[in-house]
Design a protein around this motif. Structure first.
Motif, PDB file in Angstrom:
ATOM      1  N   ASP A  58      43.973  36.695  49.211  1.00 23.69           N
ATOM      2  CA  ASP A  58      44.235  35.853  48.132  1.00 23.69           C
ATOM      3  C   ASP A  58      43.129  34.940  47.478  1.00 23.69           C
ATOM      4  O   ASP A  58      42.745  34.568  46.579  1.00 23.69           O
ATOM      5  N   GLU A  59      42.480  34.593  48.784  1.00 16.39           N
ATOM      6  CA  GLU A  59      40.969  33.642  48.303  1.00 16.39           C
ATOM      7  C   GLU A  59      40.131  34.552  47.675  1.00 16.39           C
ATOM      8  O   GLU A  59      39.465  34.058  46.882  1.00 16.39           O
ATOM      9  N   TYR A  60      39.953  35.491  47.982  1.00 19.39           N
ATOM     10  CA  TYR A  60      38.958  36.531  47.218  1.00 19.39           C
ATOM     11  C   TYR A  60      39.370  36.863  45.710  1.00 19.39           C
ATOM     12  O   TYR A  60      38.551  36.918  44.919  1.00 19.39           O
ATOM     13  N   LEU A  61      40.761  36.774  45.363  1.00 20.93           N
ATOM     14  CA  LEU A  61      41.135  37.096  44.225  1.00 20.93           C
ATOM     15  C   LEU A  61      40.855  35.548  43.471  1.00 20.93           C
ATOM     16  O   LEU A  61      40.423  35.787  42.264  1.00 20.93           O
ATOM     17  N   GLU A  62      41.102  34.648  43.916  1.00 19.57           N
ATOM     18  CA  GLU A  62      40.861  33.088  43.413  1.00 19.57           C
ATOM     19  C   GLU A  62      39.411  32.797  42.920  1.00 19.57           C
ATOM     20  O   GLU A  62      38.935  32.259  42.033  1.00 19.57           O
ATOM     21  N   GLU A  63      38.737  33.337  44.157  1.00 17.70           N
ATOM     22  CA  GLU A  63      37.115  33.152  43.879  1.00 17.70           C
ATOM     23  C   GLU A  63      36.663  34.043  42.638  1.00 17.70           C
ATOM     24  O   GLU A  63      35.933  33.639  41.664  1.00 17.70           O
ATOM     25  N   ALA A  64      37.254  35.054  42.489  1.00 13.19           N
ATOM     26  CA  ALA A  64      36.799  36.250  41.271  1.00 13.19           C
ATOM     27  C   ALA A  64      37.426  35.603  39.930  1.00 13.19           C
ATOM     28  O   ALA A  64      36.974  35.969  39.123  1.00 13.19           O
ATOM     29  N   LEU A  65      38.434  34.896  40.011  1.00  8.94           N
ATOM     30  CA  LEU A  65      38.926  34.242  38.810  1.00  8.94           C
ATOM     31  C   LEU A  65      38.366  32.903  38.412  1.00  8.94           C
ATOM     32  O   LEU A  65      38.733  32.184  37.427  1.00  8.94           O
ATOM     33  N   ARG A  80      50.372  34.233  42.136  1.00  5.03           N
ATOM     34  CA  ARG A  80      49.302  35.492  42.260  1.00  5.03           C
ATOM     35  C   ARG A  80      49.127  35.879  43.720  1.00  5.03           C
ATOM     36  O   ARG A  80      49.195  34.858  44.610  1.00  5.03           O
ATOM     37  N   LYS A  81      49.107  37.054  43.890  1.00  2.00           N
ATOM     38  CA  LYS A  81      48.929  37.739  45.141  1.00  2.00           C
ATOM     39  C   LYS A  81      47.911  38.817  45.140  1.00  2.00           C
ATOM     40  O   LYS A  81      47.893  39.602  44.151  1.00  2.00           O
ATOM     41  N   CYS A  82      47.250  39.113  46.137  1.00  2.00           N
ATOM     42  CA  CYS A  82      46.172  40.142  46.082  1.00  2.00           C
ATOM     43  C   CYS A  82      46.143  40.817  47.754  1.00  2.00           C
ATOM     44  O   CYS A  82      46.559  40.382  48.613  1.00  2.00           O
ATOM     45  N   PHE A  83      46.331  42.167  47.372  1.00  2.00           N
ATOM     46  CA  PHE A  83      46.230  43.216  48.451  1.00  2.00           C
ATOM     47  C   PHE A  83      45.005  44.074  48.376  1.00  2.00           C
ATOM     48  O   PHE A  83      44.548  44.591  47.277  1.00  2.00           O
ATOM     49  N   VAL A  84      44.034  44.350  49.448  1.00  2.00           N
ATOM     50  CA  VAL A  84      43.191  45.343  49.439  1.00  2.00           C
ATOM     51  C   VAL A  84      43.151  46.512  50.427  1.00  2.00           C
ATOM     52  O   VAL A  84      43.821  46.228  51.464  1.00  2.00           O
TER      53      VAL A  84
END
Length: 626
Positions: free
Chosen positions: A192-199, A226-230
């Motif tokens: 999730d932090e990865y996604l927010e950093e990208a945004l 928002r949620k992120c999965f890799v």
């Protein structure tokens, strides 16, 4: 439940078309639905994830070549894990960027439809969340061109993102074949932090910066959660074409574990699909929604949830009235045995059935702001009640008349044979008539019209009694007068009893109407409280979304944006406060009260008339005795 997916919306050269067969399948689902859609570039493994959500390895077609398999939007309705009263509707969409398509216009509409129909929207991409991945999600920047938040909006209006937040789905970004380490400044970070950093946004010093920020702003503003999965690559490249045939034990353990975590999250976090205002969507309602949106797009217009909700509310509320009336009729036919011994017995049964019917209506109806349909239901049920009252009276009249014909057979034969003609025959006639009356009175299950039918029967014998009195040579003139007075008194007594019963029955109906109003008011109040809580939750969701964005804007140096957001937050808070005032519910209840008053006035007038008749008869009786 469906054994395999079906095409819901076909993407033909001449535009989008809804499959009637798929709509029919969806229409048969009366449970609330949770709708999970997946979008993204073609050949990125979207269908595989959807099959995992369905608990299957096959279903949505994966394909094994560069040619996109999924066309349009495909649907699979499956039982919801651990939610027996809900249905999971999975929507697999046609991949964006198919080289065989001449135009990307349909891609934009499919993306817009996925947003409009979903509870949870999964965006599937490959590699990393970089500028290329965000550029591929350019449809999010075009949503204001393909979705109209308010019916009153006109082209060129500034779009308030909070209006989108109110009905947009939760957003999940799925990054496939991810090979990087989740680290920032040599420190581990979450997905999730990865996604927010990208945004994160750049200071907009140039047009290039504005273009860089645009998709990021849209994602941050439009989607409330928002949620992120890799995901690592599931297996080596040689086996990817046969992925649906490979057992989990043969896949990369890390991929399988992450896929399971992804599914558990979607199952747990996804909510029932709701319309603006909080009304829960069933499969049947979702079918109407799909049809309405596609029809709007096909006509060259921009779909608007507010317009769709109003159109659906009209259809659903009419259907809710019909369903409620059908339930009432079904229950009355099953439980009511005619004739009843009293009107109150019928009214008590009516009350039970009316309350059940009203609950059916309340469960299905929504946005009946003027109480038009609730009032229509009340009037219809009242009319149905009067029909049953008429049937009850008719049945009672038939039984009572048949009983009197049976009991008075000998009496009628004696009249025909002139058996009462000799001296003293009048008294013998009265004795026989009294026997018929007593036997009739002791007979059960005659119903509420027994008194009236008996009165009419006795009245029909008055002329015979008069003739017998006048022709009876054994009676003196004074005795004849006394006998006639007794006969008149008896007739008056019966008439008074019938009038009294009539008035009591009308008063019972009036009381029933008042109780009906109270039940309707209470049910409406409960529904309004529920709706108010739902709307307040929507406002709170919008406020929290804007507070998060305001905080991020301040941290990134966008003070002007933060100030504008503050104004919108205050506006939303005032709207929420308005919803909390007692007057919000009181005004709606007053509308219902006014509508019901008009209906009660009719019954009230009937009672007044009955009372007037009663006193008229009483005065006449006193006058005649004087």
């Amino acid at each position: 439940m469906m054994e395999a997916p079906v095409c819901l919306i076909e993407n033909r050269p001449n535009g989008l078309h809804v499959s009637p067969e798929a709509l029919q399948l969806l229409s048969e689902i009366q449970n609330p639905v949770v709708v999970v859609s997946i979008v993204g570039l073609c050949r990125t493994g979207k269908s595989y994830l959807m099959n995992r959500l369905a608990g299957k390895t096959t279903g949505f077609s994966l394909g094994s070549t560069v040619q996109a398999e999924t066309k349009g939007i495909w649907m699979w309705c499956v039982p919801y894990p651990d939610r027996p009263k809900q249905t999971l509707v999975l929507l697999d969409t046609e991949g964006f960027g198919d080289i065989r398509k001449g135009s990307s216009q349909n891609d934009a509409w499919i993306f817009a439809l996925a947003v409009l129909l979903s509870s949870t929207l999964v965006y599937n991409s490959v590699g990393t969340i970089d500028q290329t991945a965000l550029d591929n999600l350019h449809f999010v920047t075009e949503l204001t061109e393909h979705i109209k938040a308010k019916a009153s909006s006109i082209p060129g209006d500034t779009v308030d993102s909070s209006e989108f937040v109110g009905f947009f789905p939760a957003f999940v970004w799925s990054v496939r074949d991810f090979t990087l380490q989740l680290k920032l400044d040599n420190q581990p970070i979450t997905e999730d932090e990865y996604l927010e950093e990208a945004l994160k946004l750049k200071t907009e010093n140039t047009e290039k910066d504005r273009i860089f920020n645009l998709p990021r702003k849209c994602i941050r503003l439009f989607f409330p959660t928002r949620k992120c999965f890799v995901f690592k690559c599931p297996t080596n490249s040689n086996n990817l074409s046969d992925l649906e045939k490979i057992e989990d034990s043969e896949l990369e353990p890390g991929f399988v574990e992450q896929a399971n975590i992804f599914c558990r999250y979607v199952y747990k976090a996804s909510r029932e699909k709701t319309l603006p205002g909080g009304h829960v969507v069933t499969g049947s309602l979702l079918a109407k929604l799909v049809e309405a949106y596609v029809d709007t797009i096909s006509s060259g217009k921009v779909p608007c949830p507010e317009n769709a909700v109003l159109a659906l509310a009209e259809m659903e509320n009419r259907a809710a009235v019909q369903e409620a009336v059908a339930r009432y009729t079904q229950m009355m036919e099953r439980s009511l045995k005619l004739p009843t011994d009293s009107l109150q017995e019928l009214l008590d049964q009516h009350k039970i059935c009316e309350e059940q019917a009203l609950q059916v209506f309340m469960d299905r109806a929504f946005k009946d702001d003027t109480r038009q349909f609730q009032t229509e239901l009340m009037k219809t049920l009242d009319s149905k009640k009067e029909e049953y009252c008429s049937k009850n009276e008719l049945k009672s009249s038939e039984i009572s008349s048949a009983l009197l014909i049976s009991l008075s057979g000998t009496l009628e034969q004696n009249i025909k044979n002139r058996s009462y003609a000799p001296a003293g025959g009048q008294q013998e006639f009265l004795n026989d008539l009294q026997k018929v009356e007593k036997r009739f009175s002791k007979s059960p299950k005659k119903g509420i019209m027994a008194g009236k039918i008996l009165k009419e029967f006795l009245q029909s014998k008055e002329d015979i009694s008069k003739i017998l009195i006048q022709s009876d040579v054994s009676l003196q003139e004074k005795e004849k007068e006394i006998e006639e007075e007794k006969m008149k008194a008896k007739a008056k007594e019966l008439e008074d009893e019938v009038q009294k019963q009539k008035m009591e029955m009308l008063q019972q109906k009036l009381e029933d109407q008042k109780q009906s109003y109270e039940v309707n008011k209470q049910k409406l109040k409960e529904k309004l409280e529920e709706e108010r809580n739902q709307i307040k939750e929507e406002y709170e969701k919008m406020i929290q979304s804007k507070l998060r964005e305001q905080k991020a804007s301040l941290e990134e140096g966008f003070k002007k944006d933060a100030s504008q957001l503050n104004e919108k937050i205050e506006t939303l808070r005032k709207k929420k406060e308005e919803m909390e005032k007692p007057s919000w519910i009181a005004a709606v209840l007053e509308n219902l009260k006014t509508a019901i008053r008009e209906k009660l006035a009719i019954i009230h007038d009937e009672v007044v008339e009955a009372v007037v008749d009663w006193f008229k008869n009483l005065i006449q009786s006193i006058t005649s005795k004087a």
